[in-house]
Write an enzyme that holds these catalytic residues in place. Sequence first.
Site, PDB file in Angstrom:
ATOM      1  N   LYS A 109       6.076  -1.931  -5.588  1.00 52.73           N
ATOM      2  CA  LYS A 109       5.816  -1.427  -4.361  1.00 52.73           C
ATOM      3  C   LYS A 109       6.918  -1.084  -3.431  1.00 52.73           C
ATOM      4  O   LYS A 109       7.843  -1.933  -3.461  1.00 52.73           O
ATOM      5  CB  LYS A 109       4.600  -2.367  -3.647  1.00 52.73           C
TER       6      LYS A 109
ATOM      7  N   SER B 134      -3.210  -2.333   0.659  1.00 50.80           N
ATOM      8  CA  SER B 134      -2.040  -1.324   0.666  1.00 50.80           C
ATOM      9  C   SER B 134      -1.225  -0.915  -0.528  1.00 50.80           C
ATOM     10  O   SER B 134      -0.459  -0.038  -0.677  1.00 50.80           O
ATOM     11  CB  SER B 134      -0.739  -1.765   1.783  1.00 50.80           C
TER      12      SER B 134
ATOM     13  N   SER C 238      -4.475  -6.635  -0.054  1.00 49.92           N
ATOM     14  CA  SER C 238      -3.596  -5.437  -0.360  1.00 49.92           C
ATOM     15  C   SER C 238      -3.329  -5.272  -2.098  1.00 49.92           C
ATOM     16  O   SER C 238      -2.839  -4.447  -2.395  1.00 49.92           O
ATOM     17  CB  SER C 238      -2.375  -5.239   0.430  1.00 49.92           C
TER      18      SER C 238
END
Length: 527
Positions: free
Chosen positions: A108, A188, A212
């Site tokens: 990420k 996210s 997330s």
Amino acid sequence: MPLGLMLALVACQPANPPAARVPAPTDFTYAELDIADLQARMQSGELDSRRLTQAYLDRIAAVDRAGPQLNAIIELNPDALKEAALRDVERRANTVRGPLHGIPVLLKDNIDAVPMATSAGSLALKDFRPGQDAFLVRRLREAGAVILGKTNLSEWANFRSTHSTSGWSGRGGQTRNPYALDRNPCGSSSGSAVAVSANLAAVSVGTETDGSILCPAAINGVVGLKPTVGLVSRQGILPISHSQDTAGPMARSVSDAALLLAALAGRDTADAATTQATWNTTLDYSARLKPGALQGARIGVLRSKAAIHPDAAAAMEGAIQVMREAGAIVVDAEIPTDGQWNADEMQLLLYEFKHGLERYLAERRAPLTTLTQLIGYNERYRVSEMPFFGQELFEQANAKGGLGEAEYIAARSRARRLAGPEGIDAALKAQRLVALIAPTTGPAWLTDHKAGDHFPGAGYSAAAVAGYPSLTVPMGHSDGLPLGLTFMGPAWSEATLIALGYDYEQRTRARKPPEYWPTLPVRTPRG
């Protein structure tokens, strides 16, 4: 077919035929292969890491950049093929570092990894390249993994606006759900989930503060594991909350998530949470990957969370039946303090975000080092940074004082107590349970940049606020859109959750690869 499995698959098919699929390569040689399969091929000489890495790079070009244009990858590692070639040299010298040797991994884009940028999706940091790897990236490299690249995310890990659209960032644009391209991927860790689901990599690393990892994993039909806070170091990760933040694995199978977690976890003197004396966990999660874990296990089902969506409720009933057929004792349970921590959680996040973010940026000499400067940047570049939503959370956090404020201290204490000892722990103790289960969330909603997310609800927040582990495993589908089942347990119970999740996964095999429909029918839910 067992009754439970039939119930779990009741809602699998779309109510009406969808539009034609968006063309996507269907001949990918390594589609749906897990780490063990890939290692076996490399061990036999049929495959090597450089060829595998090139295959994933070609797959990204064909599916993420062209074809359905998933937009899951924000940046590729220019050294990926070089790293893979070095792993091949080691293998030829009979030096294999472990199960991840030569396996490409995506990260990420809030995790430091040389030589790439760490931007959190913001254009303000698009050229910010930290000079050293995050601790977990060093762990991955030591384990022999190849860093393939960075994934797109909800900008600032979805902590900029109260009306944000998940999966969108100023730098990366909108990530799309591979099951229906007009549906949201949640966030996210949007790109990390989509990339694994679409076979752009074997595994990826996401981060979670509250949902997330779990939400995008469930909505994109993959496994996501949020560890106990302190199992995986946060050093080198752009933060929201030191009370709740953690990185964790995202994979197509529980076994791959377990192997990745073992590589990520470890004590780090730069992250005090990892040096707690109470950390008595084992990292040999692969030993728990065998059938039979559900036999005799006492599991509590949070039926109140089934109200998230009727199809999620129906799929959960099927999951319960599967577990009972496997010998589990499944009883109704409730978290007595459910939701009472919500206001306090928001206060602690606002305080900790400002404090942690500014420290991270200053220590790495980022081009902007204060929240005030970032707010100003977004105002100056509104057209590119705020075309759809604002920065209300930035502004609220910027108005907060330091971590010595009585408001913060009280909110943090209450939130963790209500979610942990008086929440999950109390529910487990009341009926001598080893874990709690609930639907992770509902099916993916239509991406709506004008109105923001249409989030259906969540079954995992207690674990996030308490800092306890949670695991989501594919459970079924709602009109072709994936649904996930969450397992939650007390602190440091990752091995137990992995064992339960693996046994359930092997009995259901609920994951179905995405088919890249441009849309799927929208209907009024049953019930």
